[in-house]
Design a protein around this motif. Structure first.
Motif, PDB file in Angstrom:
ATOM      1  N   ASN A  56       0.869  -1.171   0.000  1.00  0.00           N
ATOM      2  CA  ASN A  56       0.000   0.000   0.000  1.00  0.00           C
ATOM      3  C   ASN A  56       0.909   1.224   0.000  1.00  0.00           C
ATOM      4  O   ASN A  56       1.523   1.554   1.013  1.00  0.00           O
ATOM      5  CB  ASN A  56      -0.911  -0.005   1.225  1.00  0.00           C
ATOM      6  CG  ASN A  56      -1.865   1.167   1.250  1.00  0.00           C
ATOM      7  OD1 ASN A  56      -1.860   2.013   0.366  1.00  0.00           O
ATOM      8  ND2 ASN A  56      -2.697   1.207   2.273  1.00  0.00           N
ATOM      9  N   LEU A  57       1.005   1.906  -1.134  1.00  0.00           N
ATOM     10  CA  LEU A  57       1.906   3.051  -1.256  1.00  0.00           C
ATOM     11  C   LEU A  57       1.480   4.222  -0.381  1.00  0.00           C
ATOM     12  O   LEU A  57       2.281   5.099  -0.084  1.00  0.00           O
ATOM     13  CB  LEU A  57       1.991   3.496  -2.716  1.00  0.00           C
ATOM     14  CG  LEU A  57       2.591   2.480  -3.684  1.00  0.00           C
ATOM     15  CD1 LEU A  57       2.571   3.015  -5.099  1.00  0.00           C
ATOM     16  CD2 LEU A  57       3.999   2.102  -3.276  1.00  0.00           C
ATOM     17  N   ALA A  58       0.211   4.261   0.037  1.00  0.00           N
ATOM     18  CA  ALA A  58      -0.281   5.358   0.860  1.00  0.00           C
ATOM     19  C   ALA A  58       0.010   5.142   2.347  1.00  0.00           C
ATOM     20  O   ALA A  58      -0.239   6.025   3.159  1.00  0.00           O
ATOM     21  CB  ALA A  58      -1.777   5.534   0.649  1.00  0.00           C
ATOM     22  N   GLU A  59       0.559   3.994   2.724  1.00  0.00           N
ATOM     23  CA  GLU A  59       0.812   3.681   4.125  1.00  0.00           C
ATOM     24  C   GLU A  59       2.283   3.918   4.450  1.00  0.00           C
ATOM     25  O   GLU A  59       3.172   3.508   3.711  1.00  0.00           O
ATOM     26  CB  GLU A  59       0.453   2.214   4.376  1.00  0.00           C
ATOM     27  CG  GLU A  59       0.593   1.777   5.805  1.00  0.00           C
ATOM     28  CD  GLU A  59       0.166   0.328   5.985  1.00  0.00           C
ATOM     29  OE1 GLU A  59      -0.541   0.062   6.948  1.00  0.00           O
ATOM     30  OE2 GLU A  59       0.549  -0.512   5.158  1.00  0.00           O
ATOM     31  N   SER A  60       2.542   4.563   5.566  1.00  0.00           N
ATOM     32  CA  SER A  60       3.926   4.805   5.972  1.00  0.00           C
ATOM     33  C   SER A  60       4.527   3.529   6.557  1.00  0.00           C
ATOM     34  O   SER A  60       3.806   2.667   7.046  1.00  0.00           O
ATOM     35  CB  SER A  60       3.974   5.921   7.023  1.00  0.00           C
ATOM     36  OG  SER A  60       3.485   5.449   8.264  1.00  0.00           O
ATOM     37  N   PRO A  61       5.854   3.406   6.538  1.00  0.00           N
ATOM     38  CA  PRO A  61       6.480   2.234   7.152  1.00  0.00           C
ATOM     39  C   PRO A  61       6.144   2.116   8.644  1.00  0.00           C
ATOM     40  O   PRO A  61       5.933   1.020   9.144  1.00  0.00           O
ATOM     41  CB  PRO A  61       7.973   2.473   6.951  1.00  0.00           C
ATOM     42  CG  PRO A  61       8.051   3.365   5.764  1.00  0.00           C
ATOM     43  CD  PRO A  61       6.833   4.232   5.837  1.00  0.00           C
TER      44      PRO A  61
END
Length: 158
Positions: free
Chosen positions: A29-34
């Motif tokens: 999910n590119l919108a989620e931060s590590p």
């Protein structure tokens, strides 16, 4: 928000350069931060997550990241700016955020600040950060949680 893509990874879980998919793949999910990813899986606790989010907010508010667009001038109509920063004007809010950010990294200490900045501020995943720092696989999470505990104490997060 969800922005899902398939990524190829190597045997250690490090993403491979983009191109045709090969070997193992993961959905990202590119919108989620590590840090959000770690919290969603119970790998960091609520206090550590709050400390990381506060550090990232100070990093962004201080405008420390490289800029690729022009900086727009302040308002010239005499209106007072109060963007929710205790009544500080934009410049003072930026300076205060930079001071808080520097104090938090100093509290984390040398060696811990590297992984903290890479994961929380730069948005690198743990495997990528471990590889860049030439650490063994899965060593980053332990060091990151130690750094987040120190930052939580600095920010007085209970």
């Amino acid at each position: 928000m969800r922005e899902l893509v398939e990524r190829s990874i190597d045997s250690e879980g490090v993403p491979l350069p983009s191109g045709p998919r090969r070997g193992r793949t993961v959905t990202v999910n590119l919108a989620e931060s590590p840090l959000g990813w770690l919290r969603a899986r119970g790998l960091v606790n609520a206090r550590q997550f709050a400390a990381g989010e506060r550090l990232r907010a100070d990093y962004e508010r201080a405008s420390i990241a490289p800029s690729v667009t022009m900086r727009w001038a302040e308002r010239v109509d005499g209106a007072r700016y109060d963007g929710g920063h205790n009544g500080l004007d934009p410049t003072s809010a930026q300076i205060a955020a930079k001071a808080r950010f520097d104090a938090a990294l100093a509290a984390a200490g040398p060696g811990l600040a590297d992984i903290l900045w890479r994961v929380v501020c730069a948005g690198e995943g743990l495997p990528v950060a471990e590889k860049a720092l030439q650490w063994p696989a899965r060593a980053g999470r332990l060091v990151l949680t130690l750094a987040l505990d120190r930052v939580a104490a600095q920010y007085a997060i209970g």
